[in-house]
Enzyme design. Structure first.
Site, PDB file in Angstrom:
ATOM      1  N   GLY A  13      45.508 -62.400 -12.539  1.00  0.00           N
ATOM      2  CA  GLY A  13      46.768 -62.443 -13.259  1.00  0.00           C
ATOM      3  C   GLY A  13      47.850 -63.294 -12.631  1.00  0.00           C
ATOM      4  O   GLY A  13      48.907 -63.489 -13.215  1.00  0.00           O
ATOM      5  N   SER A  14      47.608 -63.819 -11.468  1.00  0.00           N
ATOM      6  CA  SER A  14      48.628 -64.556 -10.734  1.00  0.00           C
ATOM      7  C   SER A  14      48.730 -66.006 -11.199  1.00  0.00           C
ATOM      8  O   SER A  14      47.738 -66.745 -11.162  1.00  0.00           O
ATOM      9  CB  SER A  14      48.287 -64.536  -9.243  1.00  0.00           C
ATOM     10  OG  SER A  14      48.946 -65.572  -8.555  1.00  0.00           O
ATOM     11  N   PRO A  15      49.935 -66.457 -11.614  1.00  0.00           N
ATOM     12  CA  PRO A  15      50.093 -67.865 -11.975  1.00  0.00           C
ATOM     13  C   PRO A  15      49.733 -68.809 -10.822  1.00  0.00           C
ATOM     14  O   PRO A  15      49.094 -69.837 -11.048  1.00  0.00           O
ATOM     15  CB  PRO A  15      51.573 -67.979 -12.328  1.00  0.00           C
ATOM     16  CG  PRO A  15      51.968 -66.608 -12.742  1.00  0.00           C
ATOM     17  CD  PRO A  15      51.156 -65.681 -11.868  1.00  0.00           C
ATOM     18  N   CYS A  17      47.571 -68.317  -8.457  1.00  0.00           N
ATOM     19  CA  CYS A  17      46.112 -68.355  -8.352  1.00  0.00           C
ATOM     20  C   CYS A  17      45.507 -69.215  -9.451  1.00  0.00           C
ATOM     21  O   CYS A  17      44.591 -70.008  -9.195  1.00  0.00           O
ATOM     22  CB  CYS A  17      45.539 -66.943  -8.407  1.00  0.00           C
ATOM     23  SG  CYS A  17      45.930 -65.930  -6.963  1.00  0.00           S
ATOM     24  N   ARG A  18      46.029 -69.070 -10.659  1.00  0.00           N
ATOM     25  CA  ARG A  18      45.522 -69.896 -11.767  1.00  0.00           C
ATOM     26  C   ARG A  18      45.730 -71.377 -11.475  1.00  0.00           C
ATOM     27  O   ARG A  18      44.859 -72.204 -11.761  1.00  0.00           O
ATOM     28  CB  ARG A  18      46.178 -69.492 -13.082  1.00  0.00           C
ATOM     29  CG  ARG A  18      45.686 -68.165 -13.619  1.00  0.00           C
ATOM     30  CD  ARG A  18      46.120 -67.921 -15.062  1.00  0.00           C
ATOM     31  NE  ARG A  18      47.537 -68.073 -15.263  1.00  0.00           N
ATOM     32  CZ  ARG A  18      48.428 -67.076 -15.210  1.00  0.00           C
ATOM     33  NH1 ARG A  18      48.027 -65.855 -14.961  1.00  0.00           N
ATOM     34  NH2 ARG A  18      49.702 -67.299 -15.425  1.00  0.00           N
TER      35      ARG A  18
END
Length: 169
Positions: A13-15, A17-18
């Site tokens: 869910g982490s931007p 990380c994305r």
């Protein structure tokens, strides 16, 4: 894809990380993905992870013993180390690189910050929307629109890690 020996600690869910995962995909790197459960098992607060990253944040990478966190720094590092075939993602020419850095700093300091300031209290605590914070977020989006009026991408005419970061945000 080329194997790097790189470990990537992430949560879906982490931007940030994305953004790192999109950069890895764009660079065609083969990495070991290590998913952390941050909401039920609190794996990011385990002693082994805090020894690696005292801020206990994701994404975090371990590149054969070199530990790095903060998504934008990770993307800069990955392109610099592994991206000779995709150097346009983070140009080496000083003016082009500065244009990318400018947007990366805009993203973390203005766009992402205003998004979190506005939405986090609503999503996590059920607070009512704050009009001032909403206006700050709208202003950040207006700036983004202005950047895109003069070029195809946020930092010029080619896809860069600045685009990846803004897209993830």
């Amino acid at each position: 894809m080329s194997w790097t020996g790189l470990e990537v600690y992430y949560t879906p869910g982490s931007p940030g990380c994305r953004a790192v995962l999109m950069c890895i995909r764009e660079l065609e790197l083969e990495v070991e993905l290590i998913k952390l459960d941050m909401y039920q098992k609190y794996e990011h607060k385990k002693p082994w992870f805090i020894r690696m990253n005292p801020q206990h944040t994701v994404p975090t990478i371990n590149d054969n013993g070199f530990i790095l966190w903060e998504s934008r720094a990770i993307m800069q590092y990955l392109v610099s180390k592994y991206g000779s075939h995709k150097s346009e993602l983070y140009p080496t020419e000083p003016m082009a690189r500065a244009a990318v850095d400018k947007i990366l700093f805009f993203d973390i300091g203005t766009l992402y910050k205003s998004l979190v300031d506005y939405f986090h209290p609503q999503l996590m605590s059920g607070e009512e929307p704050d009009e001032r914070k909403g206006n700050a977020f709208k202003q950040a989006l207006d700036y983004l629109d202005q950047f895109l009026e003069t070029s195809r991408y946020v930092a010029g005419d080619t896809l860069t890690i600045a685009d990846i970061s803004v897209l993830a945000t």
